[in-house]
Design a protein around this motif. Structure first.
Motif, PDB file in Angstrom:
ATOM      1  N   PRO A 413       0.670  -1.239  -0.098  1.00 47.15           N
ATOM      2  CA  PRO A 413      -0.094   0.013  -0.296  1.00 47.15           C
ATOM      3  C   PRO A 413       0.741   1.262   0.163  1.00 47.15           C
ATOM      4  CG  PRO A 413       0.109  -1.009   2.266  1.00 47.15           C
ATOM      5  CD  PRO A 413       0.752  -1.940   1.131  1.00 47.15           C
ATOM      6  N   VAL A 415       0.333   5.748   0.620  1.00 49.47           N
ATOM      7  CA  VAL A 415      -0.502   6.630   0.964  1.00 49.47           C
ATOM      8  C   VAL A 415       0.251   8.125   0.203  1.00 49.47           C
ATOM      9  CG1 VAL A 415      -1.571   7.824   2.869  1.00 49.47           C
ATOM     10  CG2 VAL A 415      -1.347   5.193   2.962  1.00 49.47           C
ATOM     11  N   LEU A 439      -5.735   5.072   6.221  1.00 49.43           N
ATOM     12  CA  LEU A 439      -5.585   4.881   4.628  1.00 49.43           C
ATOM     13  C   LEU A 439      -4.952   3.877   4.177  1.00 49.43           C
ATOM     14  CD1 LEU A 439      -5.352   8.894   4.168  1.00 49.43           C
ATOM     15  CD2 LEU A 439      -7.402   7.357   3.882  1.00 49.43           C
ATOM     16  N   LYS A 440      -3.893   3.607   4.637  1.00 48.61           N
ATOM     17  CA  LYS A 440      -2.917   2.524   4.357  1.00 48.61           C
ATOM     18  C   LYS A 440      -3.689   1.160   4.618  1.00 48.61           C
ATOM     19  CE  LYS A 440       1.185   0.157   5.968  1.00 48.61           C
ATOM     20  NZ  LYS A 440       2.356   0.226   6.847  1.00 48.61           N
ATOM     21  N   GLU A 443      -6.790   0.705   2.078  1.00 53.46           N
ATOM     22  CA  GLU A 443      -7.021   1.143   0.758  1.00 53.46           C
ATOM     23  C   GLU A 443      -7.406  -0.003  -0.234  1.00 53.46           C
ATOM     24  OE1 GLU A 443      -2.461   1.302  -1.030  1.00 53.46           O
ATOM     25  OE2 GLU A 443      -3.206   2.878   0.161  1.00 53.46           O
ATOM     26  N   ARG A 459      -5.931   4.055  -5.091  1.00 50.28           N
ATOM     27  CA  ARG A 459      -6.167   3.157  -4.125  1.00 50.28           C
ATOM     28  C   ARG A 459      -7.002   3.536  -3.032  1.00 50.28           C
ATOM     29  NH1 ARG A 459      -0.938  -0.490  -3.976  1.00 50.28           N
ATOM     30  NH2 ARG A 459      -2.186  -1.688  -2.586  1.00 50.28           N
ATOM     31  N   LEU A 460      -6.798   5.001  -2.609  1.00 48.03           N
ATOM     32  CA  LEU A 460      -7.546   5.133  -1.566  1.00 48.03           C
ATOM     33  C   LEU A 460      -9.237   4.784  -1.372  1.00 48.03           C
ATOM     34  CD1 LEU A 460      -6.247   8.942  -0.978  1.00 48.03           C
ATOM     35  CD2 LEU A 460      -5.359   6.614   0.089  1.00 48.03           C
ATOM     36  N   ASN A 461      -9.750   4.170  -0.432  1.00 50.20           N
ATOM     37  CA  ASN A 461     -11.099   3.887  -0.333  1.00 50.20           C
ATOM     38  C   ASN A 461     -11.424   4.708   0.832  1.00 50.20           C
ATOM     39  OD1 ASN A 461     -13.731   2.623   0.459  1.00 50.20           O
ATOM     40  ND2 ASN A 461     -12.875   0.452  -0.057  1.00 50.20           N
ATOM     41  N   ALA A 465     -12.042   3.964   4.800  1.00 50.22           N
ATOM     42  CA  ALA A 465     -11.264   4.689   5.696  1.00 50.22           C
ATOM     43  C   ALA A 465     -12.302   5.146   6.884  1.00 50.22           C
ATOM     44  CB  ALA A 465     -10.617   5.640   4.997  1.00 50.22           C
TER      45      ALA A 465
END
Length: 647
Positions: A413, A415, A439-440, A443, A459-461, A465
């Motif tokens: 991952p 960030v 966040l890590k 994701e 890739r941030l979800n 989060a």
């Protein structure tokens, strides 16, 4: 349980030495023996490190947002324009005819950078000068076919929603993600729109929204102007045009005549395709930015607002105006812009946050204590984002639109620098480093088309989060201050938390864990209240309740502690018993109760009868006893056995 109707707390003399017995399960018979043991178990071991999410060693968008320009030779290339770089993995699929921000735009030489000459590409894939070359035909074919399928199966309701989200100001459109707060928000912002109906056919003359989009800002709106001002500031350096003019990838209806543009939007089709690229979606870029800002300002509606941002992107596909990859790219740039501008306008953002809550609470007749409840008081008929499970599934689907991974799915991952600000108001009790780890650990996997940018925006979800950590790696210490109210006083983490780390809760707030948790490092409550809302909330390690800490068991099924449970004096264990197993505690390891209070509540309409014996804790109790036992509404006698505790 021997009952008379009154509240009664039976005090039991505190033990002079701690008791630990081995759990074995069994009956509710009163224990006939008391066998003290030598010592109280120690807390779960500290893993010895704290997880982190290092900043990628690449140029950061948050430091270079000002390079997102067109018509300036200094920022016309992949290496010099930060926005173009955010979505540069599109180059794995499509190679533009020129690697410049030059579709319909030129720029004189500037500061040693050569002049930009406008591209000669036509913008029409089937004729004229090509705008680029297909690199991955299977992905791009699937990209267009998705739109064909969506527009040919489109319902009238979807067509209408697509029309409104196309023609209305995006800030006005996404405000309905506020649910029960929508009316108050629009009143406070003085938002208006002129788009109130869908034209009956495609011959209707195109018209645009003459409303004011995000509302009235500045001194003309004393109670909400700072909120509107922030939304406007968030649009600085946020244009999607430089990226469109660089990639020069056509809209889906220009790739295939099988795409059915919504009839009411046919008049909106541009007559200048060379400057009307599809990648990336400008509507999604603006809508997701507005939605993200509103989620930051009202984190009580965080997941609903980011869901609304992605919904508008999908409506662009139903409209026939954009493809899934267009929308994915727009979402990525929106998050990068949001993080950069929240940092740039940090002081304004804090002022706007306070103003938003003060004014919305006044308009809804709520307070700090009741605002969050009101924000989620809608039903399926009044708030289409009221169903958490449906929102979660839709959000995940819209992150990838069904594309399969085309590369490895297990890349580490990453960030982006500055992304932690997106969660600042959602987790005010976490540090910036902790929010980066959230966040890590939440994701998306790697490998999806376009989404594997070097910084990590793709890739941030944000939905995941907002449900807290996805894994405890190392020592995770959470300190909450209930006196600050809001999420500082009470929060809910719904993710399924994995990892070998340990959770330590401190302070005075209440943190509820509701996921199918499997973390193994144990749990220590040194202050505040840790609540279990799922059978495996506490993972698989020890649970240790130290002086000043409390545990609440409020799941609808028995909560299992696979290892040891230890409770010291000056602590509380609350069990919310529903008569069907909910609220019970099952301890698989050593059960050590060296004082403290046992507080029993009967919930969900359950009312035991006089004389009933209620099993509460499964686990060898022996002579281990609470200092006090309180049963709401009843006079009760505690029952300690070799195999459990009841009343």
């Amino acid at each position: 349980m021997f009952v008379s109707r009154s509240r009664f707390a039976l005090r039991v003399a505190a033990l002079s030495s701690a008791i630990v017995l081995t759990a074995c399960g069994g009956s509710d018979d009163v224990a006939s023996t008391n066998q003290p043991i030598a010592a109280v178990p120690a807390p779960p071991a500290d893993p010895g490190f704290v997880d982190s999410a290092p900043v990628p060693s690449v140029p950061a968008f948050v430091d270079n947002i000002a390079t997102n320009q067109r018509g300036d030779a200094r920022y016309a290339t992949l290496s010099t324009n930060a926005a173009v770089r955010v979505v540069s993995r599109f180059l794995d699929l499509w190679q533009p005819s020129t690697m410049l921000v030059d579709a319909g735009v030129s720029a004189p030489a500037n500061g040693g950078f050569p002049a930009v000459v406008a591209s000669a590409c036509s913008g029409l894939p089937a004729s004229g000068t090509p705008c680029g070359t297909i690199v991955n035909s299977s992905v791009l074919a699937a990209n267009v076919q998705y739109v064909v399928d969506a527009t040919t199966a489109r319902t009238q309701q979807q067509a209408d929603a697509a029309y409104f989200d196309d023609r209305r100001g995006k800030g006005y459109s996404v405000t309905d993600g506020m649910g029960p707060l929508t009316a108050a928000w629009r009143t406070a912002a003085q938002q208006t729109t002129s788009i109130t109906s869908v034209p009956p056919d495609a011959t209707t003359v195109l018209y645009n929204d003459s409303g004011n989009n995000v509302g009235v800002g500045g001194s003309a709106n004393a109670s909400f102007g700072k909120v509107v001002d922030l939304l406007n500031e968030m649009g600085n350096n946020a244009s999607t045009e430089p990226t469109k003019r660089f990639y020069k990838y056509a809209r889906p209806y220009r790739w295939s005549t099988s795409v059915v543009v919504a009839p009411s939007l046919v008049p909106a089709e541009s007559t200048t395709p060379a400057t009307d690229g599809g990648f990336i979606s400008g509507h999604e870029g603006e809508a997701m930015r507005d939605a993200m800002t509103m989620a930051w300002l009202v984190p009580e509606r965080f997941q609903e607002m980011v869901s609304r941002g992605l919904e508008l992107g999908e409506n662009r596909i139903f409209a026939g105006m954009h493809s899934p990859l267009d929308v994915i790219g727009g979402r990525m740039l929106a998050l990068a812009v949001s993080a950069a501008n929240l940092a740039t306008y940090a002081s304004d953002a804090q002022t706007a946050y306070g103003q938003a809550h003060q004014t919305l609470q006044q308009l809804t007749g709520t307070s700090d204590a009741t605002f969050a409840t009101f924000a989620h008081s809608g039903t399926a008929t009044t708030d289409r984002f009221a169903d958490y499970t449906a929102n979660k599934a839709a959000f995940l689907r819209r992150m990838t639109f069904g594309f399969a991974a085309i590369e490895s799915t297990d890349a580490p991952p990453v960030v982006p620098k500055g992304a932690e600000v997106l969660l600042q108001t959602r987790f005010p009790y976490l540090s910036a480093d902790q929010r980066r780890v959230v966040l890590k650990t939440t994701e998306m996997p790697s490998g999806y088309p376009v989404m594997d940018d070097a910084e990590g925006w793709g890739r941030l979800n944000l939905f995941a989060a907002a449900d807290g950590y996805g894994a405890f790696n190392g020592n995770v210490t959470v300190s909450m201050d209930a006196s600050k109210g809001g999420f500082n006083a009470a929060d809910l983490w719904r993710n399924d938390i994995a990892g070998a780390g340990k959770l330590t809760l401190q302070g005075t707030g209440m943190l509820t864990l509701a996921g199918k948790n499997s973390y193994t490092g144990g749990t220590q409550v040194s202050g505040g209240t840790l609540a279990a809302a799922s059978p495996t909330a506490f993972g698989t390690g020890d649970v240790y309740v130290g002086s000043g800490g409390s545990v609440k068991v409020a799941a609808s099924a028995p909560v299992t502690i696979a290892a040891r449970y230890t409770q010291l004096d000056n602590t509380t264990l609350e069990l919310d018993i529903d008569g069907n197993g909910g609220g019970r505690l099952r301890v698989g390891g050593a059960l050590s109760i060296a004082g403290g209070t046992l507080h029993v509540k009967f919930v969900n309409g359950y009312a035991p009868k006089a004389g009933d014996t209620i099993a509460l804790i499964d686990g060898a109790a022996g002579s281990a006893k609470f200092s006090a036992v309180t049963v709401d509404g009843f006079k009760a006698t505690p029952v300690y056995t070799g195999t459990g505790v009841g009343v």
